[in-house]
Design a protein around this motif. Sequence first.
Motif, PDB file in Angstrom:
ATOM      1  N   THR A 124     -29.681 -13.203  46.710  1.00 58.52           N
ATOM      2  CA  THR A 124     -29.098 -12.756  45.451  1.00 58.52           C
ATOM      3  C   THR A 124     -29.039 -13.970  44.538  1.00 58.52           C
ATOM      4  N   PHE A 125     -29.397 -13.773  43.279  1.00 58.71           N
ATOM      5  CA  PHE A 125     -29.304 -14.861  42.306  1.00 58.71           C
ATOM      6  C   PHE A 125     -28.490 -14.371  41.130  1.00 58.71           C
ATOM      7  N   GLN A 126     -27.504 -15.192  40.729  1.00 55.68           N
ATOM      8  CA  GLN A 126     -26.580 -14.799  39.669  1.00 55.68           C
ATOM      9  C   GLN A 126     -26.551 -15.850  38.570  1.00 55.68           C
ATOM     10  N   THR A 127     -26.530 -15.378  37.329  1.00 55.71           N
ATOM     11  CA  THR A 127     -26.287 -16.261  36.194  1.00 55.71           C
ATOM     12  C   THR A 127     -24.772 -16.363  36.077  1.00 55.71           C
ATOM     13  N   LYS A 128     -24.245 -17.494  36.510  1.00 56.73           N
ATOM     14  CA  LYS A 128     -22.800 -17.609  36.618  1.00 56.73           C
ATOM     15  C   LYS A 128     -22.376 -19.074  36.582  1.00 56.73           C
ATOM     16  N   ASP A 129     -21.205 -19.313  36.047  1.00 54.98           N
ATOM     17  CA  ASP A 129     -20.607 -20.639  36.010  1.00 54.98           C
ATOM     18  C   ASP A 129     -20.018 -20.942  37.388  1.00 54.98           C
ATOM     19  N   LEU A 130     -20.369 -22.073  37.960  1.00 53.15           N
ATOM     20  CA  LEU A 130     -19.893 -22.402  39.311  1.00 53.15           C
ATOM     21  C   LEU A 130     -18.378 -22.509  39.378  1.00 53.15           C
ATOM     22  N   TRP A 131     -17.725 -22.895  38.290  1.00 53.56           N
ATOM     23  CA  TRP A 131     -16.275 -23.038  38.298  1.00 53.56           C
ATOM     24  C   TRP A 131     -15.584 -21.675  38.332  1.00 53.56           C
ATOM     25  N   LYS A 132     -16.318 -20.621  37.978  1.00 53.25           N
ATOM     26  CA  LYS A 132     -15.760 -19.264  38.009  1.00 53.25           C
ATOM     27  C   LYS A 132     -16.234 -18.490  39.231  1.00 53.25           C
ATOM     28  N   THR A 133     -16.901 -19.168  40.135  1.00 53.39           N
ATOM     29  CA  THR A 133     -17.416 -18.553  41.357  1.00 53.39           C
ATOM     30  C   THR A 133     -16.460 -18.831  42.506  1.00 53.39           C
ATOM     31  N   ASN A 134     -16.029 -17.773  43.184  1.00 51.78           N
ATOM     32  CA  ASN A 134     -15.176 -17.956  44.355  1.00 51.78           C
ATOM     33  C   ASN A 134     -16.073 -18.300  45.540  1.00 51.78           C
ATOM     34  N   VAL A 135     -15.876 -19.468  46.096  1.00 52.98           N
ATOM     35  CA  VAL A 135     -16.723 -19.936  47.192  1.00 52.98           C
ATOM     36  C   VAL A 135     -16.157 -19.574  48.562  1.00 52.98           C
ATOM     37  N   GLY A 136     -15.010 -18.913  48.594  1.00 59.00           N
ATOM     38  CA  GLY A 136     -14.297 -18.644  49.838  1.00 59.00           C
ATOM     39  C   GLY A 136     -14.977 -17.712  50.816  1.00 59.00           C
ATOM     40  N   SER A 137     -15.888 -16.863  50.354  1.00 62.72           N
ATOM     41  CA  SER A 137     -16.512 -15.901  51.266  1.00 62.72           C
ATOM     42  C   SER A 137     -17.792 -16.445  51.922  1.00 62.72           C
ATOM     43  N   TYR A 138     -18.113 -17.694  51.688  1.00 62.35           N
ATOM     44  CA  TYR A 138     -19.340 -18.282  52.244  1.00 62.35           C
ATOM     45  C   TYR A 138     -18.974 -19.274  53.345  1.00 62.35           C
ATOM     46  N   ASN A 139     -19.800 -19.281  54.408  1.00 60.77           N
ATOM     47  CA  ASN A 139     -19.525 -20.244  55.466  1.00 60.77           C
ATOM     48  C   ASN A 139     -20.490 -21.431  55.447  1.00 60.77           C
ATOM     49  N   ASN A 140     -21.421 -21.427  54.491  1.00 65.01           N
ATOM     50  CA  ASN A 140     -22.328 -22.558  54.274  1.00 65.01           C
ATOM     51  C   ASN A 140     -22.533 -22.695  52.761  1.00 65.01           C
ATOM     52  N   ILE A 141     -22.425 -23.923  52.269  1.00 60.80           N
ATOM     53  CA  ILE A 141     -22.559 -24.163  50.830  1.00 60.80           C
ATOM     54  C   ILE A 141     -23.445 -25.380  50.629  1.00 60.80           C
ATOM     55  N   SER A 142     -24.399 -25.258  49.710  1.00 60.60           N
ATOM     56  CA  SER A 142     -25.161 -26.442  49.303  1.00 60.60           C
ATOM     57  C   SER A 142     -24.916 -26.656  47.815  1.00 60.60           C
ATOM     58  N   ILE A 143     -24.868 -27.931  47.444  1.00 63.95           N
ATOM     59  CA  ILE A 143     -24.604 -28.267  46.051  1.00 63.95           C
ATOM     60  C   ILE A 143     -25.515 -29.405  45.608  1.00 63.95           C
ATOM     61  N   PHE A 144     -26.246 -29.158  44.538  1.00 67.77           N
ATOM     62  CA  PHE A 144     -26.998 -30.202  43.854  1.00 67.77           C
ATOM     63  C   PHE A 144     -26.237 -30.479  42.570  1.00 67.77           C
ATOM     64  N   GLY A 145     -25.251 -31.350  42.653  1.00 73.75           N
ATOM     65  CA  GLY A 145     -24.415 -31.636  41.491  1.00 73.75           C
ATOM     66  C   GLY A 145     -24.720 -33.003  40.915  1.00 73.75           C
ATOM     67  N   VAL A 146     -23.884 -33.378  39.973  1.00 72.58           N
ATOM     68  CA  VAL A 146     -23.948 -34.721  39.401  1.00 72.58           C
ATOM     69  C   VAL A 146     -22.666 -35.443  39.791  1.00 72.58           C
TER      70      VAL A 146
END
Length: 196
Positions: A124-146
Motif C-alpha cells: 500500500t502506498f499513501q500520500t501522507k505526512d509522516l508526522w500524522k501517521t500512526n506507526v503503532g500498528s507496524y512491527n517493522n519500520i524503515s526510515i530514510f530521513g534527514v
Amino acid sequence: MGLTEADLALGKPPAKLSSTGKVIVGVIGGLVAGVYVAALPFVVPAFRKVCLPFVPASESQVRNVLSALKGRKGTLLDIGSGDGRIVIEAAKVGFRGTGVELNPWLVLFSRWNARRNKVHKLTTFQTKDLWKTNVGSYNNISIFGVESMMDRLETKFENETNNDVRIVACRFPLPNWEPIETIGEGIDTVWLYKKQ
C-alpha cells in the motif's frame, strides 16, 4: 506593421492572432502549466520545516535494510518511501508493506511499480505526512530521513510503537538510541534498533 497612437486613437482594432498563433500560444501555455504542476510536488518539500528531498535508495541500501530485517515477519512501514523500492523488495520476501510519501507522483509511480512487480496485493502506498501517521500498528519500520528530524522521530517511536518493533534507520542514525546492529558502510549504512 504595428498600430500607431493615431490608429489607436481612431479606434482601429489591433490585428487578430492567426489560428496558428493561437495554437502556438495554447501549446506553450499548456506546457508551462504542465511543468509547473509536475514539478510542484518535488519543490514543495524544500519549503517545509524539515526538508526531505527525494534521493533513491541504492541497491546496497535496499539489501542492507532487508538484511537487518532477516528473520522478521509481519508488517513494514517505510517512512519517506520515495519510489517504493524498499516496500516492493520487502513484499517479495513476505512482508506486508506500506509506504508513506508526501510526493503524489512518487506514490503513483510506487503503485505502478508494485503492480509491475506483481506484489501490489502485499503493498500500500499513501500520500501522507509522516508526522500524522500512526506507526503503532507496524512491527517493522524503515526510515530514510534527514539528520534534523531524527530526534523528533525518536520521540514519535517511543510514544507510538510496541515493544516488538524493529526500526531500521538509513543514512542517519537515531541520535539517542543504541543500535543492536550496524550494517554496511558510508552512505549505505543502516542502523537496526529495538525499542528501549
